[in-house]
Design a protein around this motif. Structure first.
Motif, short mmCIF file in Angstrom:
data_model
loop_
_atom_site.label_atom_id
_atom_site.label_comp_id
_atom_site.label_asym_id
_atom_site.label_seq_id
_atom_site.Cartn_x
_atom_site.Cartn_y
_atom_site.Cartn_z
N TYR B 11 0.86 -1.19 0.00
CA TYR B 11 0.00 0.00 0.00
C TYR B 11 0.89 1.23 0.00
CZ TYR B 11 -3.78 -3.21 1.05
OH TYR B 11 -4.68 -4.24 0.98
N ILE B 12 0.66 2.11 -0.95
CA ILE B 12 1.52 3.29 -1.10
C ILE B 12 0.65 4.54 -1.00
CG2 ILE B 12 3.24 4.44 -2.55
CD1 ILE B 12 3.77 1.77 -3.91
N ASP B 13 1.12 5.49 -0.21
CA ASP B 13 0.38 6.73 0.00
C ASP B 13 0.68 7.69 -1.16
OD1 ASP B 13 -1.19 8.64 1.08
OD2 ASP B 13 0.00 8.95 2.89
N THR B 14 0.00 7.46 -2.29
CA THR B 14 0.23 8.26 -3.49
C THR B 14 -0.96 8.06 -4.42
OG1 THR B 14 1.83 8.71 -5.26
CG2 THR B 14 1.54 6.42 -4.67
N THR B 15 -0.80 8.43 -5.70
CA THR B 15 -1.91 8.29 -6.65
C THR B 15 -1.57 7.21 -7.68
OG1 THR B 15 -0.97 9.91 -8.18
CG2 THR B 15 -2.44 10.76 -6.47
N PRO B 16 -2.61 6.60 -8.30
CA PRO B 16 -2.35 5.59 -9.34
C PRO B 16 -1.46 6.12 -10.47
CG PRO B 16 -4.66 5.53 -8.71
CD PRO B 16 -4.05 6.72 -8.01
N ASP B 17 -1.68 7.37 -10.87
CA ASP B 17 -0.87 7.93 -11.96
C ASP B 17 0.61 7.95 -11.62
OD1 ASP B 17 -2.80 8.41 -13.90
OD2 ASP B 17 -3.45 10.26 -12.91
N LYS B 18 0.92 8.30 -10.36
CA LYS B 18 2.33 8.36 -9.97
C LYS B 18 2.95 6.97 -9.94
CE LYS B 18 2.62 12.76 -7.68
NZ LYS B 18 2.28 13.46 -6.45
N VAL B 19 2.17 5.99 -9.50
CA VAL B 19 2.69 4.62 -9.48
C VAL B 19 2.94 4.15 -10.93
CG1 VAL B 19 2.20 2.21 -8.89
CG2 VAL B 19 1.60 4.02 -7.29
N TRP B 20 2.00 4.49 -11.80
CA TRP B 20 2.16 4.11 -13.20
C TRP B 20 3.45 4.72 -13.78
CZ3 TRP B 20 -0.11 0.73 -16.44
CH2 TRP B 20 0.24 0.82 -17.79
N ALA B 22 6.01 5.70 -12.13
CA ALA B 22 7.18 5.12 -11.47
C ALA B 22 7.55 3.76 -12.07
CB ALA B 22 6.91 4.97 -9.98
N LEU B 23 6.56 3.06 -12.58
CA LEU B 23 6.83 1.72 -13.14
C LEU B 23 7.27 1.77 -14.60
CD1 LEU B 23 3.78 -0.26 -11.69
CD2 LEU B 23 6.15 -0.40 -10.93
N THR B 24 6.89 2.85 -15.30
CA THR B 24 7.09 2.84 -16.75
C THR B 24 8.10 3.88 -17.25
OG1 THR B 24 5.21 4.35 -16.98
CG2 THR B 24 4.75 2.00 -17.26
N ASN B 25 8.51 4.79 -16.39
CA ASN B 25 9.41 5.86 -16.81
C ASN B 25 10.84 5.57 -16.35
OD1 ASN B 25 10.94 8.29 -16.70
ND2 ASN B 25 9.06 9.50 -16.84
N LEU B 139 10.43 -2.90 -4.70
CA LEU B 139 9.12 -2.27 -4.49
C LEU B 139 9.08 -1.49 -3.18
CD1 LEU B 139 6.73 -4.95 -5.98
CD2 LEU B 139 7.62 -2.86 -7.02
N SER B 140 9.88 -1.91 -2.22
CA SER B 140 9.97 -1.18 -0.97
C SER B 140 10.69 0.15 -1.20
CB SER B 140 10.71 -2.04 0.04
OG SER B 140 10.68 -1.46 1.28
N SER B 141 11.70 0.12 -2.06
CA SER B 141 12.42 1.33 -2.42
C SER B 141 11.49 2.29 -3.18
CB SER B 141 13.64 0.94 -3.27
OG SER B 141 14.45 2.04 -3.54
N LEU B 142 10.65 1.73 -4.05
CA LEU B 142 9.65 2.52 -4.79
C LEU B 142 8.69 3.20 -3.83
CD1 LEU B 142 7.78 3.27 -7.26
CD2 LEU B 142 6.84 0.97 -7.07
N LYS B 143 8.21 2.42 -2.85
CA LYS B 143 7.28 2.98 -1.86
C LYS B 143 7.93 4.14 -1.11
CE LYS B 143 5.13 1.53 2.53
NZ LYS B 143 3.74 2.00 2.53
N SER B 144 9.17 3.94 -0.71
CA SER B 144 9.89 4.97 0.02
C SER B 144 10.07 6.23 -0.83
CB SER B 144 11.24 4.42 0.49
OG SER B 144 11.97 5.41 1.14
N LEU B 145 10.39 6.03 -2.11
CA LEU B 145 10.58 7.17 -3.02
C LEU B 145 9.28 7.97 -3.17
CD1 LEU B 145 12.40 8.72 -5.05
CD2 LEU B 145 11.60 7.16 -6.81
N LEU B 146 8.17 7.27 -3.37
CA LEU B 146 6.90 7.96 -3.60
C LEU B 146 6.37 8.62 -2.33
CD1 LEU B 146 5.09 5.46 -6.01
CD2 LEU B 146 5.93 7.74 -6.56
N GLU B 147 6.63 8.01 -1.17
CA GLU B 147 6.06 8.56 0.06
C GLU B 147 6.98 9.58 0.74
OE1 GLU B 147 4.99 5.21 2.52
OE2 GLU B 147 3.12 4.90 1.40
#
Lengths: 129, 157
Positions: B11-20, B22-25, B139-147
């Motif tokens: 669970y990440i405290d962010t928006t779907p667009d930002k996750v998208w 983060a995964l594709t850019n 994915l934990s690193s991704l969560k940390s980056l976004l939050e």
């Protein structure tokens, strides 16, 4: 604020709130504080993606008991469910344990990764010569 | 019907667009994925390449499904052989067939529920062992980056 998070906030003693300890970590440690639930996680670690029936076969517990424990594990995000057709498969989700790992061991891992990287570079450099 | 081998839900405290994003850019993945950049035009059937910081190929794959910002699926081929391009790893005799990575992005109580399913491995897969250790860290690193705005292992390579 959501209903679920305010429930947790009510349970927090004053001064115990901070960003580094997400409230749902309490659910994780509560879920882990029971030998039956740890055994369920062990079963899934051995063979991930089991139905309730498969889990019950190997547990000395009633189906109702296993269902109850699984619900607590799911609430803590330690177990997640994947539907395969009509079958409900239970998976051990490593995410909360990864968070625990990073909180207390992660900094050492980082040094280990850096050491590996240095070793790799050194080996590659010596190959080039 | 085979069951998935690896499932990870965060669970990440962010928006779907930002996750998208983060995964594709690639500029984004470089920050949390050990300096590696993902590149693709994200059209079904297109190539996905994952490049190491020095520009060499880490792994490659093919886009199976891209439905922004909800669902992303691609094949994962760590042997990295794409259209005549060969990495040093292709010489290894134990190269396995490509597996499949699927991300599902859903809104959940004001947060994003990100589900990763990695399946279609060969029996006794070595790749499965590797990704079972790798994905939680990535994915934990991704969560940390976004939050928090900072990844966990920015320099990991």
């Amino acid at each position: 604020m959501t209903a679920a998070s305010s429930k947790h906030l009510d349970m927090q003693p004053n001064g115990c709130l901070n960003d580094s300890m997400p409230n749902d970590m309490n659910d994780v440690f509560k879920a882990l504080a029971d030998p039956c639930r740890r055994e369920l996680l062990d079963r899934l670690y051995e063979d991930n993606g089991q139905t309730l029936g498969e889990l019950c076969e190997r547990m000395a517990m009633t189906r109702q008991g296993v269902t109850k424990h699984l619900a607590l594990l799911e609430a803590a995000n330690l177990v997640v469910v994947v539907w395969r057709g009509r079958e409900k498969l239970h998976y051990l989700n490593p995410e909360p344990i990864q968070q625990i790992h990073e909180r207390w061991i992660g900094k050492f891992e980082r040094h280990r990764l850096e050491a590996l990287d240095t070793l790799k570079r050194t080996l590659e450099d010596s190959q080039d010569e | 019907m085979n069951k998935p081998e690896f499932v990870y839900v965060t669970y990440i405290d962010t928006t779907p667009d930002k996750v998208w994003q983060a995964l594709t850019n690639g500029e984004f993945t470089r920050q949390y994925w050990g300096g590696r950049s993902i590149t693709s035009d994200w059209q079904t059937g297109s190539t996905v390449k994952h490049l190491k910081p020095d520009g060499s190929l880490d792994w490659a794959g093919e886009v199976l499904e891209a439905d922004p910002p909800r669902r992303l699926s691609y094949t994962f081929d760590p042997s990295g052989e794409m259209s005549g391009q060969k990495s040093e790893q292709t010489a290894q005799p134990q190269a396995e067939k490509p597996s499949r990575v699927t991300f599902e992005i859903e809104e959940y109580m004001g947060k994003v529920r990100l589900t990763l399913t990695h399946d279609r491995f060969e029996p006794g897969s070595k790749v499965l062992q590797g990704i079972s250790v790798g994905w939680p860290a990535i994915l934990s690193s991704l969560k940390s980056l976004l939050e928090k705005g900072e990844p966990l292992f920015p320099d990991w390579s």
